[in-house]
Design a protein around this motif. Structure first.
Motif, PDB file in Angstrom:
ATOM      1  N   MET A 455       0.709  -1.150   0.035  1.00 56.94           N
ATOM      2  CA  MET A 455       0.020  -0.057   0.027  1.00 56.94           C
ATOM      3  C   MET A 455       0.827   1.321   0.029  1.00 56.94           C
ATOM      4  SD  MET A 455      -3.079   1.290  -0.006  1.00 56.94           S
ATOM      5  CE  MET A 455      -4.254  -0.072   0.570  1.00 56.94           C
ATOM      6  N   ALA A 456       1.939   1.346   0.916  1.00 61.10           N
ATOM      7  CA  ALA A 456       2.679   2.464   0.844  1.00 61.10           C
ATOM      8  C   ALA A 456       3.454   2.614  -0.498  1.00 61.10           C
ATOM      9  CB  ALA A 456       4.105   2.324   1.933  1.00 61.10           C
ATOM     10  N   ALA A 484       3.915  -9.990  -2.498  1.00 62.38           N
ATOM     11  CA  ALA A 484       3.575  -8.753  -2.681  1.00 62.38           C
ATOM     12  C   ALA A 484       3.183  -8.701  -4.255  1.00 62.38           C
ATOM     13  CB  ALA A 484       4.937  -7.916  -2.643  1.00 62.38           C
ATOM     14  N   ILE A 485       2.162  -7.477  -4.415  1.00 57.89           N
ATOM     15  CA  ILE A 485       1.828  -7.192  -5.761  1.00 57.89           C
ATOM     16  C   ILE A 485       2.098  -6.015  -6.150  1.00 57.89           C
ATOM     17  CG2 ILE A 485      -0.129  -8.815  -4.954  1.00 57.89           C
ATOM     18  CD1 ILE A 485      -1.844  -6.334  -4.785  1.00 57.89           C
ATOM     19  N   HIS A 486       2.946  -5.143  -5.587  1.00 60.17           N
ATOM     20  CA  HIS A 486       3.322  -3.705  -5.927  1.00 60.17           C
ATOM     21  C   HIS A 486       3.886  -3.816  -7.308  1.00 60.17           C
ATOM     22  CE1 HIS A 486       6.792  -4.795  -3.288  1.00 60.17           C
ATOM     23  NE2 HIS A 486       7.333  -4.194  -4.607  1.00 60.17           N
ATOM     24  N   ASP A 487       4.435  -4.737  -8.042  1.00 58.18           N
ATOM     25  CA  ASP A 487       5.133  -4.608  -9.226  1.00 58.18           C
ATOM     26  C   ASP A 487       4.337  -5.645 -10.182  1.00 58.18           C
ATOM     27  OD1 ASP A 487       7.242  -3.266  -8.363  1.00 58.18           O
ATOM     28  OD2 ASP A 487       8.439  -5.030  -7.787  1.00 58.18           O
ATOM     29  N   LYS A 488       3.072  -5.753  -9.806  1.00 56.98           N
ATOM     30  CA  LYS A 488       2.239  -6.649 -10.715  1.00 56.98           C
ATOM     31  C   LYS A 488       0.892  -5.507 -11.476  1.00 56.98           C
ATOM     32  CE  LYS A 488       2.427 -10.880  -8.669  1.00 56.98           C
ATOM     33  NZ  LYS A 488       3.703 -10.434  -7.743  1.00 56.98           N
ATOM     34  N   PRO A 489       0.931  -5.933 -12.623  1.00 59.28           N
ATOM     35  CA  PRO A 489      -0.162  -5.097 -13.576  1.00 59.28           C
ATOM     36  C   PRO A 489      -1.465  -4.847 -12.656  1.00 59.28           C
ATOM     37  CG  PRO A 489       0.871  -6.556 -15.011  1.00 59.28           C
ATOM     38  CD  PRO A 489       1.213  -6.980 -13.625  1.00 59.28           C
ATOM     39  N   GLY A 490      -1.875  -3.777 -12.597  1.00 62.63           N
ATOM     40  CA  GLY A 490      -3.348  -3.445 -11.941  1.00 62.63           C
ATOM     41  C   GLY A 490      -3.394  -3.747 -10.440  1.00 62.63           C
TER      42      GLY A 490
END
Length: 498
Positions: A455-456, A484-490
């Motif tokens: 989120m950050a 983690a998902i911060h580097d994934k599309p959407g």
């Protein structure tokens, strides 16, 4: 795995002390085994046979020499409904299944989870047991019960005097054994009308025989006995492993938890096939054994054999033992079991530790269920520990000289308890070109902390800042890469939708 020489020493390293202590324990086991049978709603011989069988078998296969196992109240209370609704045969089948579950727990090495039971929980467990032991004796001091008079109080007082003063003169003979002999002789010669062991119920007059529980072998039967077997297995192992820790401390020795789990399982499984109910280690009898000089496996074996000899061969003599003598011994156990130093420690120990100890005592005494009390204590310990670790978490930030890069230095444990503080530490309104999140001094533990990190990073990127995450240790990096998902599309849409 212990060596053959060590195992032999556990049997024959303290022959005299173990034999004498075993006799004392056997005498104290008789009224308790009868009382536990009555609690479960079965004939007294069911508890007596169980105490004989478990004590003898655990001497060979248990993991803690000098610890006494037999029929107990902790397991008896769990069987009340089963006996009432389905009868004795289902209790025997449930005992066999409980033993098999305990064997499985030992083979899976589940005993290691005892390390997560804090010292505060252990102290609360011990104090609660001391209180329960004391309260259980009060029925033998109830003047409204036939056979109980003020004379009973006098005999208990005499017994306590012998128990505590005789060791100052000599320790050659255990004082509890002397108490039993003296009070029995006194009552017999004077003819006083007081309650005796014989008043507790009829003693068996035959040896136990092998039998297979007479129940239908189908899924319906399994579904009936499985909940009871699981409860008995869990409660039995909890009490046994905690008692094992106490005896370890009393004797300054170490023992195998996993072997004890297997040993308890073997003892219970075999006991179900000779008409006995399930049991486990007994803190009161174990302390009697240790304080009477018992240290080795021979003491448990001697207690079981002496118990059977007394109730079958010498039942007439055992029946005239006044209950006041056994009450005095159990009062000694309760006094010796209670951790009196824990009362003084309430002022000096951390408040959280005191709360855990008191909550464990209260829950066990209120519910008479050791498993529930321990569960409450462990849960409170976990909550307080998480709160304490969360307080050690902090984030410091610094701005580069050119005002274009903000660095956040994260220190401490990042987990569900500190994730909120982590999220609130960032200034998302600050207009900077680059944000560096340095977790060199931190460790990322769980999905909550990974989501807070996601989120950050995504909020900073949404506002146009470049984000760099540095300093992750290997374990943290593995968890972040997997979750983690911060580097994934959407990624931001996915995170906001959760």
């Amino acid at each position: 795995m212990i060596s053959l020489s060590e195992y032999r020493n556990q049997w024959f390293g303290n022959i005299r002390g173990d034999l004498l202590a075993g006799v004392v324990v056997a005498l104290a086991l008789i009224p308790e085994a009868i009382a536990f049978s009555i609690i479960a709603g079965v004939d007294p011989r069911v508890g007596l046979y169980a105490s004989f069988s478990i004590a003898v078998l655990i001497a060979f296969v248990g993991g803690r020499p000098g610890m006494i196992s037999a029929a107990t109240a902790a397991t008896a209370v769990l069987m009340i409904t089963l006996v009432r609704d389905h009868g004795l045969e289902y209790l025997l089948a449930a005992t066999v299944l409980a033993g098999l579950i305990q064997i499985g727990a030992g083979l899976l090495k589940l005993g290691r989870f005892m390390r997560y039971v804090s010292k505060s929980v252990m102290t609360g467990f011990v104090n609660a047991l001391a209180i329960l032991i004391f309260m259980a004796q009060l029925t033998e001091l109830d003047l409204s019960v036939p056979g109980i008079t003020w004379l009973t109080y006098a005999l208990v007082a005499v017994g306590l005097v012998i128990i505590y003063l005789l060791p100052r003169l000599t320790t050659a003979i255990p004082s509890p054994l002397v108490t039993i002999v003296v009070l029995t002789a006194l009552v017999w010669f004077t003819g006083w009308d007081v309650r005796t062991v014989g008043d507790m119920g009829a003693l068996p007059d035959t040896l136990p025989v092998f039998l297979i529980p007479d129940i239908p072998l189908n899924l319906t039967t399994l579904l009936i006995i499985l909940p009871y077997s699981l409860a008995v297995a869990i409660v039995g192992l909890l009490e046994s492993l905690m008692t094992q820790n106490i005896v370890d401390d009393l004797t300054d020795t170490k023992s195998s938890r996993d072997q004890e789990c297997v040993g308890q399982g073997i003892a219970n499984t075999a006991t179900g096939f000779i008409g006995g109910m399930a049991g486990c280690a007994m803190i009161g009898q174990s302390i009697i054994n240790v304080k009477s000089g018992g240290r080795g496996r021979l003491s448990s074996f001697a207690a079981g054999v002496a118990l059977l000899i007394m109730v079958v061969g010498l039942g007439g003599l055992v029946a005239i033992i006044p209950m006041a003598a056994l009450v005095a011994i159990m009062f000694m156990v309760a006094i010796g079991t209670f951790s009196w130093s824990s009362l003084g420690n309430l002022k000096t120990h951390p408040r959280s530790s005191s709360v855990v100890m008191i909550a464990t005592v209260f829950t066990v005494v209120y519910t008479h269920n050791l498993a529930i009390g321990v569960l409450v204590g462990v849960m409170l310990s976990g909550i307080f520990f998480a709160a304490k670790i969360a307080q050690l978490f902090r984030i410091r930030s610094s701005l580069s000289q050119d005002g274009r890069t903000r660095t956040y230095l994260v220190e401490g444990q990042l987990f569900y308890g500190s994730a909120e503080d982590f999220a609130e530490a960032f200034d998302f309104k600050e207009a900077v070109e680059k944000v560096v999140i340095d977790v060199t001094g931190a460790h990322i533990w769980d999905i909550s902390s990974v989501q807070a990190l996601d989120m950050a990073i995504l909020k900073f990127r949404r506002d146009g800042a470049e984000v760099e995450l540095i300093g992750m240790n290997e374990a943290s990096e593995t968890l972040v890469d997997r979750l983690a998902i911060h580097d994934k599309p959407g990624a931001l849409d996915k995170l906001m939708s959760h």
